[in-house]
Design a protein around this motif. Structure first.
Motif, PDB file in Angstrom:
ATOM      1  N   ALA B  21       0.809  -1.220   0.000  1.00 40.87           N
ATOM      2  CA  ALA B  21       0.000   0.000   0.000  1.00 40.87           C
ATOM      3  C   ALA B  21       0.846   1.275   0.000  1.00 40.87           C
ATOM      4  O   ALA B  21       0.475   2.267  -0.621  1.00 40.87           O
ATOM      5  CB  ALA B  21      -0.942  -0.007   1.199  1.00 40.87           C
ATOM      6  N   PRO B  23       3.681   2.378  -1.431  1.00 42.91           N
ATOM      7  CA  PRO B  23       4.053   3.057  -2.683  1.00 42.91           C
ATOM      8  C   PRO B  23       2.901   3.860  -3.272  1.00 42.91           C
ATOM      9  O   PRO B  23       3.104   4.971  -3.784  1.00 42.91           O
ATOM     10  CB  PRO B  23       4.459   1.916  -3.610  1.00 42.91           C
ATOM     11  CG  PRO B  23       4.896   0.829  -2.696  1.00 42.91           C
ATOM     12  CD  PRO B  23       4.031   0.944  -1.477  1.00 42.91           C
ATOM     13  N   LEU B  24       1.680   3.335  -3.141  1.00 40.67           N
ATOM     14  CA  LEU B  24       0.521   4.071  -3.676  1.00 40.67           C
ATOM     15  C   LEU B  24       0.246   5.321  -2.836  1.00 40.67           C
ATOM     16  O   LEU B  24      -0.097   6.373  -3.364  1.00 40.67           O
ATOM     17  CB  LEU B  24      -0.713   3.164  -3.720  1.00 40.67           C
ATOM     18  CG  LEU B  24      -0.647   2.064  -4.772  1.00 40.67           C
ATOM     19  CD1 LEU B  24      -1.777   1.072  -4.586  1.00 40.67           C
ATOM     20  CD2 LEU B  24      -0.701   2.652  -6.170  1.00 40.67           C
ATOM     21  N   GLN B  26       2.541   6.950  -1.234  1.00 38.47           N
ATOM     22  CA  GLN B  26       3.582   7.899  -1.598  1.00 38.47           C
ATOM     23  C   GLN B  26       3.278   8.564  -2.951  1.00 38.47           C
ATOM     24  O   GLN B  26       3.527   9.753  -3.142  1.00 38.47           O
ATOM     25  CB  GLN B  26       4.941   7.199  -1.665  1.00 38.47           C
ATOM     26  CG  GLN B  26       6.042   8.235  -1.638  1.00 38.47           C
ATOM     27  CD  GLN B  26       7.415   7.677  -1.890  1.00 38.47           C
ATOM     28  OE1 GLN B  26       7.589   6.570  -2.368  1.00 38.47           O
ATOM     29  NE2 GLN B  26       8.419   8.475  -1.575  1.00 38.47           N
ATOM     30  N   MET B  27       2.717   7.792  -3.860  1.00 36.39           N
ATOM     31  CA  MET B  27       2.335   8.341  -5.162  1.00 36.39           C
ATOM     32  C   MET B  27       1.380   9.521  -4.978  1.00 36.39           C
ATOM     33  O   MET B  27       1.578  10.596  -5.552  1.00 36.39           O
ATOM     34  CB  MET B  27       1.685   7.239  -5.994  1.00 36.39           C
ATOM     35  CG  MET B  27       1.095   7.658  -7.300  1.00 36.39           C
ATOM     36  SD  MET B  27       0.426   6.208  -8.160  1.00 36.39           S
ATOM     37  CE  MET B  27      -1.313   6.399  -7.830  1.00 36.39           C
TER      38      MET B  27
END
Lengths: 313, 272
Positions: B21, B23-24, B26-27
């Protein structure tokens, strides 16, 4: 059945005007193809027809504009001596060997964990599935950010842990394993879902009977759960192998085949040969080679699973 | 049995769930982050302040809004066409008896094994002769029908009891009337699965639009992002804003219809 026959008899007067059985058959066929025809024509026209055409193109030297020159099997002979293609095959195989077992193992492990009656299962499941709906383009761009050597989160974590900084996608040796990690991030959700469904199909009383007979948890998993997951494992292995052999999108959005060609895969090679260098004939031959290899591997895996007495197909 | 207050499985699942979760997260955070926060050393995870510069930059410096509209058009046409064409074909192959039915269905099953990479070159040549290259049609025509969709719908219709249709026929319904008024309303779960399958595939497709479309105003959002990345590789807030725009619709659809997504994945996994 009685309803069915009753229906026929009732409907008969309406068809009384139709004189012969042959005409009725023609009418039925027209109705049938009216239903099935449009979709069938599209699917056949957009796959069987071009697949046959691709084979004919693979026997030619053609750039799409000038008249095609028939050259027999020369494109296929050239493939054997093409060092760039051999490198692409090697990269694709390395990726497949890293990706398939890892996605099967992780998928099974996470599915077994999610199948327990514990708290937060819904939250965990959502977290693990969501990357699956993200596109390869978005995943690739996000990954180039996370693994960026200067401002990426991956190196930040390593720094916090006191470990040396890495080049990741910019290193010739690390790029392919890193792409494999990214692919796992996006794809594990799929194997988890498939395994979860299979786990929920295992009858509870079989597990309970094994427990009653004194089997511990590991033994139940080893002798009841694992054999029951056999067919799904055959299927997911084949599915993930096909996915891995066709790797393209992630490479395009992270490394574009680099650094120094280290992540050039077979499909990426087909793409550059056909659409950058307009070698339609050679590109088609490589694509056919990949198709044949994929079929061979798939058939091999099915035969192996039959020998091991796993009823998957 | 001893019962732990805290299941050891959490020790496996919690870090894994965060790994998937974060990385999303952080995106999304990066899309709203000022450049100063992104380019400093060491980088920040939580922005010092939130701003819309990434999105403003994305929409003013690229045709992202246009790309998004193109993608919506392509995905909508693909989903609608598959719902109509695949359910009709599935019904025909499941219930109607006609000349060439078995041969036709076997041919469709055989196409499932043909990989798309094999079809790219001749399809490109075919589309350029039909004048479809560099039109939006190039992006959606390959999605109008699918072997998977026909197969899915046929399997579903085979599982329905035939008595209902016979009853409707007694009441004087035509074959199409039976299909449209009686069968299709019952097929909602299968139609939902087909919608998810087509939406995922057509929204996220990259390699085919890459080959078939070079006019920037006709890009799909995925193609636009992939090319945008090549030219703006250091403007992370812009790129992450693009990622959010390209991914959010599907994530929202996923959260709203999680069950249908799971059904789609399971069907392609267990029976496909």
């Amino acid at each position: 059945m009685s309803v069915l026959f009753a229906g026929r008899r009732q409907a008969a007067p309406a068809h009384a005007a139709v004189p012969s059985g042959r005409l009725r058959w023609l009418r039925r066929s027209l109705v049938g193809w009216g239903f099935a025809g449009p979709a069938t024509a599209l699917v056949v026209g957009l796959s069987i027809f071009p697949a046959v055409w691709a084979f004919l193109i693979s026997l030619q030297k053609w750039n799409g504009i000038a008249p095609a020159k028939p050259i027999g099997w020369l494109n296929y002979q050239l493939m054997a001596e093409d060092p760039d293609l051999l490198a692409a095959v090697r990269h694709t195989l390395v990726f497949t060997v890293l990706f398939v077992p890892a996605s099967i193992f992780l998928g099974m492990l996470v599915a077994v964990a999610l199948n327990r009656p514990i708290k937060l299962v819904g939250f965990y499941r959502t977290c693990i599935f969501i990357p699956f709906v993200a596109s390869a383009a978005a995943t690739g761009i996000l990954a180039s950010f996370v693994f960026n050597p200067q401002y990426g989160a991956a190196n930040s974590v390593l720094r916090t842990l006191g470990l040396p900084q890495q080049q990741f996608l910019e290193s010739q040796w690390q790029a392919l394993p890193v792409i494999c990690l990214i692919a796992l991030w996006g794809q594990v959700g799929f194997t988890v879902v498939v395994y979860l469904a299979a786990l929920q199909d295992i009858p509870k009383d079989v597990v309970e009977a094994a427990r009653m007979d004194g089997a511990n948890r590991w033994q139940v998993f080893r002798h009841v759960t694992l054999p029951a997951l056999g067919p799904v494992t055959v299927f997911t292995s084949i599915w993930q192998t096909i996915t891995a052999l066709q790797l393209f999108d992630l490479v395009f959005t992270t490394t574009r085949g680099g650094p120094l060609g280290a992540t050039q895969t077979i499909v990426y090679y087909v793409y550059t040969q056909a659409f950058k260098l307009t070698k339609f004939g050679y590109g088609s031959a490589v694509a056919y080679g990949l198709f044949a290899a994929t079929m061979l591997i798939t058939v091999g895996m099915i035969i192996y699973s039959r020998r091991s007495r796993i009823e998957a197909f | 049995m001893r019962r732990l207050p805290f299941s050891p499985w959490h020790l496996l699942l919690m870090p894994l769930a965060l790994l998937f979760a974060l990385p999303l997260v952080q995106m999304v955070l990066t899309a709203f982050m000022p450049d100063g926060d992104i380019n400093r050393f060491p980088p920040r995870f939580i922005p010092t302040r939130l701003q819309l510069d990434g999105f403003i930059g994305l929409f003013t410096q690229s045709q992202a809004l246009r790309w998004l509209a193109n993608t919506v058009v392509v995905a909508a046409i693909a989903v609608l066409a598959q719902l109509v064409l695949c359910s009709m074909a599935g019904y025909g192959f499941a219930r109607l008896k006609f000349f060439g039915r078995t041969a036709g269905f076997l041919m469709i099953l055989a196409t499932i094994m043909i990989p798309t990479q094999l079809l790219m070159i001749p399809t490109y040549v075919m589309f350029s002769r039909l004048g479809l290259i560099d039109t939006l049609a190039a992006a959606f025509v390959p999605w109008l029908a699918s072997a998977f969709g026909i197969f899915l719908m046929r399997q579903f219709f085979l599982s329905l009891p035939a008595e209902l249709e016979d009853a409707a026929r007694i009441d004087g319904c035509s074959t199409f009337g039976v299909f449209w008024r009686v069968v299709l309303p019952l097929a909602r779960p299968a139609l939902a699965t087909l919608t998810v399958f087509t939406l995922l595939g057509s929204w996220n497709d990259l390699i085919w639009p890459l080959v078939a479309i070079s006019d920037e105003s006709l890009y799909t959002i995925q193609l636009g992002l992939a090319n945008f990345q090549g030219t703006r590789h250091t403007q992370w807030s812009l790129l992450m804003a693009g990622n959010v725009v390209a991914t959010l619709p599907l994530i929202i659809a996923f959260v709203l219809a999680q069950r249908q997504f799971v059904a789609t994945m399971t069907f392609s996994g267990l029976k496909g």
